[in-house]
Design an enzyme around this catalytic site. Structure first.
Site, mmCIF file in Angstrom:
data_model
loop_
_atom_site.group_PDB
_atom_site.id
_atom_site.type_symbol
_atom_site.label_atom_id
_atom_site.label_comp_id
_atom_site.label_asym_id
_atom_site.label_seq_id
_atom_site.Cartn_x
_atom_site.Cartn_y
_atom_site.Cartn_z
ATOM 1 N N GLU A 5 8.819 35.143 45.740
ATOM 2 C CA GLU A 5 8.281 35.881 46.888
ATOM 3 C C GLU A 5 7.277 36.970 46.500
ATOM 4 O O GLU A 5 7.448 38.149 46.844
ATOM 5 C CB GLU A 5 9.431 36.471 47.714
ATOM 6 C CG GLU A 5 10.396 35.392 48.220
ATOM 7 C CD GLU A 5 11.617 35.956 48.935
ATOM 8 O OE1 GLU A 5 11.729 37.193 49.055
ATOM 9 O OE2 GLU A 5 12.456 35.149 49.360
ATOM 10 N N ASN B 186 7.994 30.650 43.645
ATOM 11 C CA ASN B 186 8.732 30.267 44.851
ATOM 12 C C ASN B 186 8.467 31.282 45.960
ATOM 13 O O ASN B 186 8.467 32.485 45.723
ATOM 14 C CB ASN B 186 10.232 30.252 44.496
ATOM 15 C CG ASN B 186 11.113 29.656 45.558
ATOM 16 O OD1 ASN B 186 10.870 28.548 46.023
ATOM 17 N ND2 ASN B 186 12.162 30.374 45.927
ATOM 18 N N HIS C 126 12.866 27.967 54.830
ATOM 19 C CA HIS C 126 13.833 28.547 55.776
ATOM 20 C C HIS C 126 13.175 28.457 57.159
ATOM 21 O O HIS C 126 12.371 29.311 57.533
ATOM 22 C CB HIS C 126 14.136 30.001 55.414
ATOM 23 C CG HIS C 126 14.907 30.151 54.140
ATOM 24 N ND1 HIS C 126 16.161 29.618 53.974
ATOM 25 C CD2 HIS C 126 14.604 30.776 52.974
ATOM 26 C CE1 HIS C 126 16.606 29.916 52.760
ATOM 27 N NE2 HIS C 126 15.673 30.609 52.132
ATOM 28 N N GLU D 286 14.817 25.788 49.401
ATOM 29 C CA GLU D 286 15.865 26.539 50.112
ATOM 30 C C GLU D 286 15.956 26.091 51.576
ATOM 31 O O GLU D 286 16.092 26.911 52.483
ATOM 32 C CB GLU D 286 15.592 28.041 50.021
ATOM 33 C CG GLU D 286 15.448 28.556 48.596
ATOM 34 C CD GLU D 286 15.188 30.054 48.499
ATOM 35 O OE1 GLU D 286 15.559 30.793 49.443
ATOM 36 O OE2 GLU D 286 14.616 30.489 47.476
ATOM 37 N N ASP E 219 16.758 25.164 55.165
ATOM 38 C CA ASP E 219 17.719 25.216 56.264
ATOM 39 C C ASP E 219 16.937 25.345 57.565
ATOM 40 O O ASP E 219 15.754 25.696 57.560
ATOM 41 C CB ASP E 219 18.778 26.322 56.109
ATOM 42 C CG ASP E 219 18.212 27.711 55.841
ATOM 43 O OD1 ASP E 219 17.071 28.004 56.259
ATOM 44 O OD2 ASP E 219 18.913 28.522 55.218
#
Length: 447
Positions: free
Chosen positions: A157, A198, A234, A262, A264
């Site tokens: 990030e 990432n 996400h 990641e 979801d």
């Protein structure tokens, strides 16, 4: 879900109503996700919590996935809580589990603005000291797992939403070259590990993902060891970027691998059949985009069960973001992932679950009701009951379900802990209501 109506009867003070409905079966695809992924040349992973790797959770983690990411166990605050003192307990546990189940491990994460120990964030460091601390941490952690970690999210990030560099301990203290240094040190500690940058909100083509693209291109042009980019994914229900596959492809065209790291898909609670269907479509489109690009090598979900998800604690009112429910029953999203990987699933049963509405106690102004949902030859991962009162009755209190009433219409949905009804099992919820004059039986359906 589909609902049927059935005859109702009234006996003494007890009313009984049956409703028949269907839901996804609580069983896995015919072929585990990891094997479906392997046939497509893709790693299928999940983030895990080390302490939970037993029982059903451990069985699913070991059987369905070919890669594990420690959710928190490899972050700086976990492994170096005091300066120079390392704690590998949970991280070692996860790595050992993965090795015992013929799985890869994705290391997460070495350099991040968050989840750092207070001794680090509260210190007054010169640039030289901070650089030395970072080099030592990376060299020690990557070196500890040399030869046992397939890929590292080295830098996590680094960007703001507009594509500028995020203000952080690392950027403010070392400048943008902290990323090149981190990658170089990680490569020196384990030359075989794949090294990634990432970030989130970089799934589609936008200012942030373009900044990441330009950074990766610059690093490669400079000869800095960078093997891939991680798109966290996400996502919010119904908001998969239309440019996802295009974005994956443009990174691949730079000569780096791409991983969905990641994944979801969160929704406003409570979940219902329409939201779960949309979620399944969203998961399928993300996995299909990865399947379509040869250099998209990994799809990792950020926790496979809703009970292990970070979402409710971070986004109040949202949840149900993973492919399995709180009780480890696969949701429609699970089956859509399997289908996107080219698999087939055993069709869920079309009957076998019923719900009976009854009044268990009644007095001059009120009554207590109960609904029992039972399955025989079928199973459920969630449920929602609807009825309309015909004589002005009002639900005043409910337990083991969330009930709302608008005018005469009542809707009750499962609580977080009782949405799953296995084959041969049942759950009940109850409520108090008021009535005056008569208490006729409502027609009950499933929404």
């Amino acid at each position: 879900m589909r609902s049927l109506r059935t005859a109702l009867s009234l006996a003494s003070l007890v009313t009984g109503a049956l409703m028949l409905f269907t839901a996804p079966a609580a069983h896995a695809a015919d072929t585990p996700l990891r094997d479906l992924g392997a046939a497509k040349g893709k790693i299928v992973g999940t983030a895990v919590t080390g302490s939970k790797l037993t029982g059903t959770y451990g069985d699913i983690a070991g059987t369905q996935f070919s890669s594990l990411t420690p959710g928190n166990a490899m972050k700086w605050e976990s492994v170096e809580p005091t300066q120079g003192s390392f704690n590998w307990t949970e991280a070692d546990q996860i790595v050992a589990f993965a090795e015992a189940h013929d799985q890869q491990v994705r290391g997460h994460t070495l350099v991040w603005h968050s989840q750092n120990p207070s001794w680090l964030t509260n210190g007054s460091w010169t640039s030289a000291q901070l650089r030395s601390l970072l080099q030592n941490h990376i060299s020690t952690e990557v070196g500890h797992y040399k030869g046992r970690i397939a890929a590292w999210d080295v830098v996590n990030e680094p960007f703001n939403e507009d594509g500028t560099y995020r203000s952080s301990l690392w950027y403010n203290g070392l400048g943008a070259d902290y990323m090149a240094d981190a990658l170089t040190w990680a490569h020196a500690a384990d030359p075989a590990a794949k090294l990634y940058i990432n970030d989130y909100n970089v799934e589609g083509v936008n200012a942030k993902s373009t900044a990441l693209y330009n950074l990766v291109k610059s690093l490669k042009d400079r000869g800095v060891p960078i093997d891939g980019v991680g798109l966290q994914a996400h996502l919010i229900l119904g908001q998969v970027p239309s440019t996802l596959q295009q974005n994956i492809q443009r990174f691949a065209d730079l000569g780096v691998d791409v991983a969905i790291t990641e994944l979801d898909v969160r929704m406003a609670l409570p979940a219902d059949s329409a939201k779960l269907a949309q979620q399944a479509a969203d998961y399928k489109s993300v996995v299909a985009a990865c399947v379509a690009v040869a250099r998209c090598v990994n799809v990792t979900v950020w926790g496979f069960a809703d009970s292990d998800s970070w979402v409710p604690g971070t986004f109040p009112g949202y949840g149900a973001a993973t492919p399995y429910d709180d009780n480890y029953a696969p949701k429609p999203a699970y089956y859509s992932i399997a289908e996107a990987l080219g698999g087939t699933t055993t069709p869920p049963p079309t009957d076998g679950c019923t719900a009976a509405y009854g009044v268990t106690n009644q007095w001059s102004t009120g009554f207590t009701g109960e609904v029992r949902i039972s399955c025989s030859g079928g199973s459920l991962s969630s449920w929602k009951v609807n009825w309309t009162y015909g004589a002005g009755q009002q639900v005043t209190q409910a337990w083991n379900a969330t009930c709302t009433q608008s005018g005469a219409a009542v809707t009750c949905t499962n609580a977080s802990y009782n949405g799953t009804v296995p084959d041969g099992g049942s759950v009940t919820f109850g409520f108090n209501g008021s009535w005056s004059g008569s208490n006729p039986v409502p027609t009950v359906t499933l929404g």
